[in-house]
Design a protein around this motif. Structure first.
Motif, mmCIF file in Angstrom:
data_model
loop_
_atom_site.group_PDB
_atom_site.id
_atom_site.type_symbol
_atom_site.label_atom_id
_atom_site.label_comp_id
_atom_site.label_asym_id
_atom_site.label_seq_id
_atom_site.Cartn_x
_atom_site.Cartn_y
_atom_site.Cartn_z
ATOM 1 N N SER A 1 6.414 -14.751 15.104
ATOM 2 C CA SER A 1 6.979 -13.845 16.043
ATOM 3 C C SER A 1 8.370 -13.611 16.065
ATOM 4 O O SER A 1 8.962 -12.498 15.397
ATOM 5 C CB SER A 1 6.225 -13.708 17.302
ATOM 6 O OG SER A 1 5.005 -13.720 17.488
ATOM 7 N N VAL A 2 9.064 -14.687 16.360
ATOM 8 C CA VAL A 2 10.457 -14.721 16.575
ATOM 9 C C VAL A 2 11.187 -14.616 15.181
ATOM 10 O O VAL A 2 12.161 -14.015 14.946
ATOM 11 C CB VAL A 2 10.927 -16.040 17.174
ATOM 12 C CG1 VAL A 2 12.612 -16.270 17.416
ATOM 13 C CG2 VAL A 2 10.428 -16.061 18.631
ATOM 14 N N PHE B 1 9.964 -13.126 12.454
ATOM 15 C CA PHE B 1 9.876 -11.991 11.586
ATOM 16 C C PHE B 1 11.007 -10.844 12.624
ATOM 17 O O PHE B 1 11.543 -9.805 12.009
ATOM 18 C CB PHE B 1 8.563 -11.337 11.832
ATOM 19 C CG PHE B 1 7.895 -11.684 10.512
ATOM 20 C CD1 PHE B 1 8.187 -11.071 9.273
ATOM 21 C CD2 PHE B 1 7.010 -12.837 10.533
ATOM 22 C CE1 PHE B 1 7.339 -11.610 8.004
ATOM 23 C CE2 PHE B 1 6.282 -13.127 9.436
ATOM 24 C CZ PHE B 1 6.417 -12.675 8.270
ATOM 25 N N TRP B 2 11.140 -11.195 13.949
ATOM 26 C CA TRP B 2 11.881 -10.501 14.696
ATOM 27 C C TRP B 2 13.658 -10.602 14.093
ATOM 28 O O TRP B 2 14.233 -9.753 13.871
ATOM 29 C CB TRP B 2 12.029 -10.727 16.175
ATOM 30 C CG TRP B 2 12.675 -10.000 16.988
ATOM 31 C CD1 TRP B 2 14.270 -10.427 17.646
ATOM 32 C CD2 TRP B 2 12.514 -8.775 17.498
ATOM 33 N NE1 TRP B 2 14.528 -9.411 18.305
ATOM 34 C CE2 TRP B 2 13.734 -8.206 18.328
ATOM 35 C CE3 TRP B 2 11.443 -7.746 17.446
ATOM 36 C CZ2 TRP B 2 13.532 -7.323 19.082
ATOM 37 C CZ3 TRP B 2 11.563 -6.683 18.159
ATOM 38 C CH2 TRP B 2 12.724 -6.607 18.994
ATOM 39 N N TYR B 3 13.890 -11.651 13.733
ATOM 40 C CA TYR B 3 15.353 -12.160 13.285
ATOM 41 C C TYR B 3 15.183 -11.833 11.689
ATOM 42 O O TYR B 3 16.199 -12.604 10.981
ATOM 43 C CB TYR B 3 15.749 -13.275 13.752
ATOM 44 C CG TYR B 3 16.194 -13.198 15.223
ATOM 45 C CD1 TYR B 3 17.477 -12.937 15.605
ATOM 46 C CD2 TYR B 3 15.363 -13.593 16.045
ATOM 47 C CE1 TYR B 3 17.707 -12.752 16.866
ATOM 48 C CE2 TYR B 3 15.596 -13.705 17.432
ATOM 49 C CZ TYR B 3 16.842 -13.157 18.009
ATOM 50 O OH TYR B 3 17.287 -13.020 19.273
ATOM 51 N N ALA B 4 14.358 -11.367 11.131
ATOM 52 C CA ALA B 4 14.278 -11.506 9.588
ATOM 53 C C ALA B 4 15.238 -10.458 9.138
ATOM 54 O O ALA B 4 15.656 -9.401 9.396
ATOM 55 C CB ALA B 4 12.673 -10.894 9.129
ATOM 56 N N ASP B 5 15.761 -11.002 7.806
ATOM 57 C CA ASP B 5 16.864 -10.431 7.164
ATOM 58 C C ASP B 5 16.335 -10.289 5.569
ATOM 59 O O ASP B 5 16.107 -11.264 4.986
ATOM 60 C CB ASP B 5 18.186 -11.043 7.082
ATOM 61 C CG ASP B 5 19.352 -10.396 6.239
ATOM 62 O OD1 ASP B 5 18.880 -9.239 5.918
ATOM 63 O OD2 ASP B 5 20.484 -10.751 6.334
ATOM 64 N N ALA C 1 8.543 -16.131 7.219
ATOM 65 C CA ALA C 1 9.428 -16.186 8.535
ATOM 66 C C ALA C 1 10.567 -16.933 8.162
ATOM 67 O O ALA C 1 11.739 -16.654 8.469
ATOM 68 C CB ALA C 1 8.703 -16.592 9.744
ATOM 69 N N MET D 1 14.367 -15.731 7.571
ATOM 70 C CA MET D 1 15.539 -15.925 8.579
ATOM 71 C C MET D 1 16.866 -16.173 8.049
ATOM 72 O O MET D 1 17.766 -15.797 8.749
ATOM 73 C CB MET D 1 15.042 -16.894 9.726
ATOM 74 C CG MET D 1 14.070 -16.284 10.686
ATOM 75 S SD MET D 1 13.853 -17.659 11.982
ATOM 76 C CE MET D 1 12.871 -18.778 11.009
#
Length: 667
Positions: free
Chosen positions: A213-214, A216-220, A291, A295
């Motif tokens: 979850s975290v 993919f939230w900060y994925a670039d 993920a 990141m």
């Protein structure tokens, strides 16, 4: 005199081959066991997940992503998971057929023979020892990284380093103690171990969900761009090499089959737990890998502790500690899984007489093989003390792939072999089939799809024979005993698969450029391998009594065999040398002890299954002559293995049944 010597030598070699090829009959009551049946489907599924999700996801992911495949690690895990699923389906069918401890060893013993069963069992012992040692080493390394390298620095200052090639830089005392402590914990009983394993596995799954979850939230998405090397910076060859290494992350599912003798309802629990755990783990590996590579760029990944360092670069210190907790829980469950399976494999081999009898004892209070557990813990601890993690992981893969190959081959062989008791022509009826044809109540209570004993007899007799639409092949393939043609085709397919994979590895440039000789050789080998699979498919199968069946036999197991061999060929040459050294040690144990103390020493051989019941049992092992009416002594070992049929074997099945009934009826 020379002819007498040749005759004596021939009889000795015949007896030796017979002993090496003898098979273990399926026990009449497969549910009978001195172990405690207390595990549910949920317990077994979490045991498999816990055994797989450990060092593979927290240690291996960073190494493969940075050094082998880049973001293509996602495809590596997909390929490794696909190959593992092919093998897992075969394990699931065998787990319902024979719910006994020993896993691939027992399956090979029943289907192929004693020698190959020992080879597989011997390598499974090494697999679990190396698995436990490698995870203990990774566990210690993770704790050391959390402490800033304090353990390594203190050990080097007090004890000095190890300056030998192939060994670790320093003796890992913490890894040694971890193996001993967890082995002692397993001695408390299987149910307490299962509860502890389930709690840690659920914590580990929760940490994985947080990471995904975290992450993919900060994925670039720019980290997959061409500026960073693209999605496949090492090409498709890197994906294949990464898959061979990622395969290590899936080796735990065979512990599910090992638990069959302690499952409450193995015919239901084993297939469900196998497929469910492998699907969950594969999905988790793919999402965590995606993920991680989204990141941070692959150039900034730390192979030793990839996930904590990645979150540390994102200024998320709280996530770093959560991941460390999940990593320790995950590696603990993996270590427990290896130390759980290893003593039970030793117990299975010792119960059959192939290992020393002291390993076949069960503690009456805990119903656990305690001596095996002590030996397993000490050996794994010794390996973890002095060997490097990378060497342990690399050496472990080859034995696992060989076991998966043999299990896939065994599924094909048993599907096309008539199910008979040794020395008896009568088939083994399924547990849900009424054995008394005159019992109307039993017939009325049977399920709709339950066939009568007559249909069982017909299906058992037709197994391994040509299907009606392919009877035109009778002059070519009908001369051999049922099932023998399929067995030979399986052997040829394995050899040809090795040839195809070697051709791809050695002559890939010639094949890619279209060199004529490479295309001809490669085309001929592929045609021969395809012909072997086609010949298997034109025969009837026997599926009675199977609650779970591998779909599309022989195609799915054959594909699994080919994929396993493909990964084996890509392993390092030094790994093969170490493998043959270990097998050579096993051969000394087998020929000096196992072959003489085998419990199947008084049971007929595997090829006697292919002989008629009157021939089997009339000729003792190593005897120089049989009875007057015995025709088995007149044939060579090869002819008896191939099961050349005589004129009386050509009678129709119905006439054979009629003759038997007349012979049994009183006059």
């Amino acid at each position: 005199m020379p002819s007498s010597r040749r005759a004596i030598l021939g009889h000795i070699m015949s007896g030796l081959c017979s002993k090496m090829n003898r098979t273990k009959p399926v026990p009449a009551d497969v549910m009978e066991t001195p172990l405690k049946r207390c595990l549910t489907t949920f317990d077994i599924a979490l045991l498999g997940i816990g055994h797989m999700v450990g060092a593979g996801i927290y240690v291996l992911t960073g190494t493969v992503a940075k050094e082998m495949a880049g973001p293509g690690i996602i495809l590596s895990f997909v390929l490794a998971g696909f190959v593992s699923m092919l093998a897992a389906l075969c394990y699931a069918e065998f787990g319902t057929r024979v719910p006994k401890a020993g896993s691939a060893y027992v399956y090979t013993y029943i289907s192929i023979g004693e020698f190959w069963a020992f080879v597989i069992g011997w390598n499974i012992l090494l697999e679990h020892m190396l698995g436990a040692a490698s995870v203990a080493r990774a566990w210690s390394g993770y704790v050391d990284s959390m402490l800033g390298g304090w353990i390594a620095n203190t050990t080097l200052s007090l004890m000095g380093g190890i300056h030998e090639p192939g060994l670790a830089q320093y003796p890992d005392v913490l890894a040694f103690l971890v193996c001993i402590i967890y082995a002692a914990a397993l001695g408390s009983g299987v149910k307490a171990t299962a509860v502890f394993n389930s709690i840690l596995t659920l914590v580990n799954i929760g940490v994985m969900i947080v990471v995904i979850s975290v992450g993919f939230w900060y994925a670039d998405a720019n980290n997959w761009s061409e500026a960073e090397g693209g999605f496949l910076p090492y090409g498709f060859g890197g994906v294949i090499a990464g898959a061979a290494t990622c395969f290590y992350a899936f080796v735990g599912f065979d512990s599910i089959a090992t638990s069959g003798e302690e499952a409450k309802n193995p015919s239901v629990s084993i297939p469900i737990a196998t497929v469910l755990s492998l699907c969950v783990v594969t999905l988790g590996y793919i999402l965590v890998s995606a993920a991680l590579t989204l990141m941070i760029p692959i150039s900034e990944i730390n192979p030793a502790a990839s996930l904590p360092e990645a979150f540390g670069q994102l200024q998320l210190p709280w996530a770093k500690y959560i991941i460390s907790i999940g990593a320790l829980c995950g590696m603990t469950t993996t270590l427990l899984g290896s130390l759980y399976a290893l003593p039970r494999c030793m117990y299975a081999m010792a119960s059959d007489g192939l290992l020393f009898s002291c390993f076949g004892r069960i503690n009456t209070s805990t119903q656990v093989p305690l001596l095996n557990l002590i030996i397993s813990g000490l050996l794994s601890a010794a390996l973890a003390l002095v060997f490097d993690l990378a060497k342990l992981v690399e050496f472990m893969s080859i034995g696992t792939l060989l076991a998966y190959t043999i299990v896939s081959a065994s599924v094909i062989i048993l599907r096309y072999r008539p199910i008979t008791h040794l020395g008896s022509p009568n088939p083994v009826y399924a547990p849900d089939t009424p054995e008394d044809e005159n019992d109307e109540d039993a017939e009325s209570q049977s399920s709709i799809d339950t066939a009568s004993p007559t249909s069982d007899l017909i299906e058992g007799a037709l197994a391994g024979r040509l299907k009606p639409q392919f009877r035109w092949l009778e002059p070519l393939l009908g001369r051999f005993a049922p099932g023998s043609v399929v067995s030979v085709c399986v052997l040829l397919f394995i050899v040809l698969s090795f040839a195809i994979c070697l051709e791809l590895k050695v002559s890939w440039t010639e094949l890619y450029t279209g060199t004529w000789w490479a295309l001809i050789v490669y085309g001929f080998i592929i045609f021969a391998a395809s012909t072997c699979v086609a010949i298997m498919a034109v025969h009837n199968q026997n599926t009675r009594g199977l609650n779970f069946k591998v779909p599309l036999v022989p195609f799915v197991p054959a594909l699994g065999i080919f994929c396993n061999i493909m990964l084996m060929v890509h392993l390092d040459a030094l790994t093969w040398v170490r493998f043959f050294v270990w097998v050579s040690i096993g051969m000394v144990v087998y020929f000096l002890y196992g072959i003489r103390h085998s419990k199947e020493g008084e049971v007929c051989s595997s090829y006697s299954i292919l002989m008629t019941s009157s021939e089997a049992g009339k000729l003792n092992w190593g005897s120089f002559k049989g009875s007057r009416n015995s025709t088995a002594a007149k044939h060579t070992v090869l002819e008896r293995f191939m099961g050349r049929s005589k004129l009386e074997d050509k009678k129709p099945i119905v006439e054979e049944e009629y003759d038997e009934e007349n012979a049994e009826s009183p006059h």
